[in-house]
Design an enzyme around this catalytic site. Structure first.
Site, PDB file in Angstrom:
ATOM      1  N   ASN A   1      -5.036  15.886 -18.637  1.00 33.84           N
ATOM      2  CA  ASN A   1      -4.300  15.175 -17.490  1.00 33.84           C
ATOM      3  C   ASN A   1      -5.164  13.998 -17.510  1.00 33.84           C
ATOM      4  OD1 ASN A   1      -4.202  18.144 -15.476  1.00 33.84           O
ATOM      5  ND2 ASN A   1      -2.599  17.220 -16.573  1.00 33.84           N
TER       6      ASN A   1
ATOM      7  N   HIS B   1     -11.191  24.659 -11.487  1.00 30.32           N
ATOM      8  CA  HIS B   1     -11.765  26.086 -11.579  1.00 30.32           C
ATOM      9  C   HIS B   1     -11.519  26.296 -13.186  1.00 30.32           C
ATOM     10  CE1 HIS B   1      -7.080  26.044 -10.991  1.00 30.32           C
ATOM     11  NE2 HIS B   1      -7.090  26.801 -12.225  1.00 30.32           N
ATOM     12  N   ILE B   2     -12.394  27.320 -13.800  1.00 32.56           N
ATOM     13  CA  ILE B   2     -12.713  27.508 -15.011  1.00 32.56           C
ATOM     14  C   ILE B   2     -12.521  29.154 -14.898  1.00 32.56           C
ATOM     15  CG2 ILE B   2     -14.336  28.245 -16.700  1.00 32.56           C
ATOM     16  CD1 ILE B   2     -15.905  25.751 -15.654  1.00 32.56           C
TER      17      ILE B   2
ATOM     18  N   ARG C   1       0.792  -1.309   0.004  1.00 34.33           N
ATOM     19  CA  ARG C   1       0.047  -0.108  -0.115  1.00 34.33           C
ATOM     20  C   ARG C   1       0.951   1.237  -0.114  1.00 34.33           C
ATOM     21  NH1 ARG C   1      -2.687  -3.624   3.580  1.00 34.33           N
ATOM     22  NH2 ARG C   1      -1.635  -2.434   5.505  1.00 34.33           N
TER      23      ARG C   1
ATOM     24  N   CYS D   1       1.304  20.745 -10.044  1.00 34.58           N
ATOM     25  CA  CYS D   1      -0.254  20.819 -10.238  1.00 34.58           C
ATOM     26  C   CYS D   1      -0.844  19.150  -9.856  1.00 34.58           C
ATOM     27  CB  CYS D   1      -1.089  21.293 -11.483  1.00 34.58           C
ATOM     28  SG  CYS D   1      -0.426  23.041 -11.638  1.00 34.58           S
TER      29      CYS D   1
ATOM     30  N   ASP E   1      -6.809  23.944 -14.208  1.00 35.87           N
ATOM     31  CA  ASP E   1      -7.531  24.841 -15.253  1.00 35.87           C
ATOM     32  C   ASP E   1      -8.448  23.872 -16.028  1.00 35.87           C
ATOM     33  OD1 ASP E   1      -8.160  25.848 -17.702  1.00 35.87           O
ATOM     34  OD2 ASP E   1      -6.286  26.879 -17.936  1.00 35.87           O
TER      35      ASP E   1
ATOM     36  N   ARG F   1      -3.781  19.546  -7.118  1.00 40.65           N
ATOM     37  CA  ARG F   1      -3.758  20.360  -5.998  1.00 40.65           C
ATOM     38  C   ARG F   1      -4.726  21.300  -6.591  1.00 40.65           C
ATOM     39  NH1 ARG F   1      -1.194  25.004  -7.471  1.00 40.65           N
ATOM     40  NH2 ARG F   1       0.565  24.761  -8.729  1.00 40.65           N
ATOM     41  N   SER F   2      -4.589  21.765  -8.157  1.00 39.00           N
ATOM     42  CA  SER F   2      -5.229  22.782  -9.028  1.00 39.00           C
ATOM     43  C   SER F   2      -5.168  22.373 -10.387  1.00 39.00           C
ATOM     44  CB  SER F   2      -4.143  24.123  -8.693  1.00 39.00           C
ATOM     45  OG  SER F   2      -4.662  25.003  -9.636  1.00 39.00           O
TER      46      SER F   2
END
Length: 282
Positions: free
Chosen positions: A194, A224-225, A137, A157, A186, A183-184
């Site tokens: 991705n 986010h956009i 694990r 990211c 676009d 984490r973030s």
């Protein structure tokens, strides 16, 4: 429709209808003209894709799958932090005069660490454990090294991958699953890019480990956009959709370090018109 289309449309609609805005707040990204780049965002988005059913490429517009694979090979196979080793220009804005993005992404993968079994970098450790101890694990890579953040052009990211092996009762081979932590993101510029590239990574690692690629679970802390992307997203999610493309790998490749983008086989990819000239916040 592709299941990836369904998830993408649902996610975008949720962000647009129920997300929170950063307008008027202190934000880091700016547009090329110096204007602050505000977003509508959702916290804690989790999407699951089952590669045993179909490949997770959207058909609303084409995702450049070979270019997405090229970047994933740049990070995890070449272990590079230099854009001269990459065939696309997606990292050009963050590179220095020598092409380096600092101690980020591939640099972190390639750093060797001491284990009881010997010295391994992060990717070699994954490949070793999947063959020697598949039910561990602890099979993961992590690019978010706080010690080196000040020497990175951009903090990672998509920063963490956890591999997990399951034994399905109706399968002779083990199934390899993946959790991708981000984490973030676009959403317009990077979401399916991705998803597709980490699905390809899962396929490659499963193949050389003699396993079946299973689920990809994508966790996004801040989805986010951007404000200037809203009309593009509004149009994109109303387009016609199509079945998922057929995506496979050259079955002759048994060593992770032998894969090239020529080993990615894409068929029946019917999709909408590409969205051109997407403004990117820096």
């Amino acid at each position: 429709m592709s299941y990836a289309d369904e998830l993408f449309i649902t996610m975008c609609r949720h962000i647009l209808d129920h997300g929170t805005s950063t307008e008027g707040e202190k934000v880091r990204p700016h547009w090329e003209d110096g204007t602050p780049a505000y977003t509508i965002k959702a916290f804690g988005v989790v999407n699951r894709y089952d590669l045993r059913k179909e490949f997770p490429a959207i058909t609303l517009r084409r995702t450049a799958l070979k270019s997405a694979m090229d970047e994933i090979l740049w990070i995890y196979q070449k272990k590079s932090n230099n854009i001269h080793d990459l065939h696309s220009h997606i990292w050009d804005a963050w590179a220095d005069e020598n092409g380096s993005i600092g101690k980020a992404y591939g640099y972190q993968v390639g750093v060797k660490h001491a284990y009881r079994e010997g010295m391994f970098d992060q990717m070699d450790r994954v490949l070793y454990d999947l063959k020697q101890n598949p039910y561990s694990r602890r099979i993961m890579t992590n690019l978010y090294n706080h010690h080196d953040l000040n020497e990175m052009a951009l903090h990672p990211c998509a920063y963490s991958v956890t591999y997990n092996v399951t034994k399905e009762p109706d399968q002779e081979k083990l199934t390899l699953n993946m959790v991708l932590n981000q984490r973030s993101q676009d959403v317009l510029a990077a979401n399916n890019w991705n998803v597709a590239q980490y699905a390809i990574l899962l396929m490659m690692v499963a193949q050389v480990s003699d396993m079946i690629p299973g689920e990809l679970v994508h966790v996004i802390a801040d989805a986010h956009i951007y404000d200037r992307h809203i009309p593009i997203i509004e149009e994109l999610i109303t387009r016609p959709v199509h079945p998922a493309p057929k995506v496979s790998l050259n079955p002759d490749i048994r060593d992770f370090y032998d894969f090239t983008t020529q080993d990615l086989i894409v068929g029946d990819y019917v999709c909408g018109e590409q969205v051109k000239n997407i403004p990117i916040a820096i």
